[in-house]
Design an enzyme around this catalytic site. Structure first.
Site, PDB file in Angstrom:
ATOM      1  N   GLY A   1      15.987  11.450  30.483  1.00 34.69           N
ATOM      2  CA  GLY A   1      15.565  11.609  31.701  1.00 34.69           C
ATOM      3  C   GLY A   1      16.092  12.745  32.280  1.00 34.69           C
TER       4      GLY A   1
ATOM      5  N   GLU B   1       8.283   7.838  29.794  1.00 30.02           N
ATOM      6  CA  GLU B   1       8.637   7.903  28.194  1.00 30.02           C
ATOM      7  C   GLU B   1       8.996   6.831  27.619  1.00 30.02           C
ATOM      8  OE1 GLU B   1      10.323  12.734  28.577  1.00 30.02           O
ATOM      9  OE2 GLU B   1      11.876  11.079  28.988  1.00 30.02           O
TER      10      GLU B   1
ATOM     11  N   GLY C   1      11.791  14.581  23.222  1.00 29.54           N
ATOM     12  CA  GLY C   1      13.107  15.441  23.156  1.00 29.54           C
ATOM     13  C   GLY C   1      14.231  14.216  23.690  1.00 29.54           C
ATOM     14  N   ALA C   2      15.426  14.723  23.754  1.00 29.73           N
ATOM     15  CA  ALA C   2      16.354  13.996  24.273  1.00 29.73           C
ATOM     16  C   ALA C   2      17.613  14.802  25.057  1.00 29.73           C
ATOM     17  CB  ALA C   2      17.063  12.950  23.102  1.00 29.73           C
TER      18      ALA C   2
ATOM     19  N   LYS D   1      22.384  18.517  21.311  1.00 29.78           N
ATOM     20  CA  LYS D   1      22.216  17.267  21.904  1.00 29.78           C
ATOM     21  C   LYS D   1      22.972  16.148  21.193  1.00 29.78           C
ATOM     22  CE  LYS D   1      19.502  19.263  24.869  1.00 29.78           C
ATOM     23  NZ  LYS D   1      18.013  18.637  24.988  1.00 29.78           N
TER      24      LYS D   1
HETATM   25  C1  5RP Z   1      12.719  14.315  29.911  1.00 25.27           C
HETATM   26  C2  5RP Z   1      13.605  14.002  29.042  1.00 25.27           C
HETATM   27  C3  5RP Z   1      13.600  15.369  28.031  1.00 25.27           C
HETATM   28  O1  5RP Z   1      13.083  14.785  26.896  1.00 25.27           O
HETATM   29  C4  5RP Z   1      15.005  15.705  27.882  1.00 25.27           C
HETATM   30  O2  5RP Z   1      15.541  16.139  29.278  1.00 25.27           O
HETATM   31  C5  5RP Z   1      15.270  16.778  26.912  1.00 25.27           C
HETATM   32  O3  5RP Z   1      14.706  18.072  27.530  1.00 25.27           O
HETATM   33  P1  5RP Z   1      14.724  19.362  26.737  1.00 25.27           P
HETATM   34  O4  5RP Z   1      13.951  19.361  25.388  1.00 25.27           O
HETATM   35  O5  5RP Z   1      14.064  20.479  27.938  1.00 25.27           O
HETATM   36  O6  5RP Z   1      16.222  19.568  26.563  1.00 25.27           O
HETATM   37  O7  5RP Z   1      14.104  13.132  28.736  1.00 25.27           O
HETATM   38  O8  5RP Z   1      12.905  13.358  31.094  1.00 25.27           O
END
Ligand code: 5RP
Length: 230
Positions: free
Chosen positions: A102, A110, A89-90, A128
């Protein structure tokens, strides 16, 4: 499990689209976060339905726990020469597919997992996508020893923006702190990445530049599309 709606459905739909890039025999990196969790669950279903032989490396203790619960075979990252693909994810994705990651404090592992992969596939809901990185606070993982000194050096690099040490005290899986830098707008991400990398005590920052092969974006209406690098 009840069918998700809204952004959660977008995350699940993006994760389902990523399954289309998975083939038997692959070595996969598993990202972290709620969207990556969807991928882990859907991957496990597909592996059992199609009896797929896939081995994975996890990028966090959270993902490791979920993958093992789902019956996905895991091996330590160091057992792999290369991974075929990592799905993660991001927190932000810009038009060049550069990222801030992060939000879950896992960006150190990651990034190591992503760099060991032939392709990095990012899955996310459409919230995002951003024109410019920086609205999401940039996480910078730092060593606990001398952390206030390191934070002062970070302040010299990022300028007059709020810095916060996350939690009280929240350590990462590796026992480090995370400083969130409320940049607002990052005009020159490569320059910022280089400057942060040059600070002793900085373990890793959450800028993932020139690493993403494709981004799969899910919407609240249950559709998903691929975003290519601009
Ligand atoms: C964790 C990350 C996650 O991939 C990022 O925070 C996205 O999280 P989510 O899918 O819950 O929105 O980088 O370190």
């Amino acid at each position: 499990m009840t069918e998700p709606t809204g952004a959660e459905l977008g995350k699940k739909t993006a994760a389902a689209m990523a399954l289309g890039h998975v083939q038997g025999g692959m070595a996969l990196g598993l990202g972290s976060g709620s969207t990556a969790d969807w991928f882990v669950r859907l991957l496990s279903e597909r592996m059992s339905q199609e009896n797929l032989d896939i081995t994975c490396a996890a990028s966090s203790k959270r993902t490791e726990t979920l993958a093992l619960e789902c019956g996905i075979p895991l091996r330590p990252l160091d057992d792999f020469d290369r991974l075929d693909m990592t799905v993660d994810g991001a927190d932000e994705i810009d038009p060049k597919l550069d990222l801030i990651k992060g939000g879950g404090g896992c960006h150190l592992i990651e990034k190591i997992v992503a760099a060991a992969s032939d392709t990095l596939v990012i899955i996310a809901d459409e919230s995002k996508l951003v024109p410019v990185l920086g609205a999401f606070p940039l996480p910078v993982e730092i060593a606990t020893l001398g952390w206030e000194t390191t934070m002062r050096r970070i302040a010299e690099v990022v300028g007059d923006v709020p810095l916060e040490r996350r939690g009280a005290p929240v350590l990462t899986d590796e026992g480090n702190y995370v400083i969130d830098c409320r940049m607002g707008r990052i005009e020159d991400a490569p320059a910022l990445a280089s400057a942060l990398n040059a600070i002793p005590g900085v373990v890793e920052h959450g800028l993932f530049l020139n690493m993403t092969s494709r981004a799969l974006i899910g919407s609240a209406d249950g559709t998903a599309h691929e975003v290519l690098r601009a």
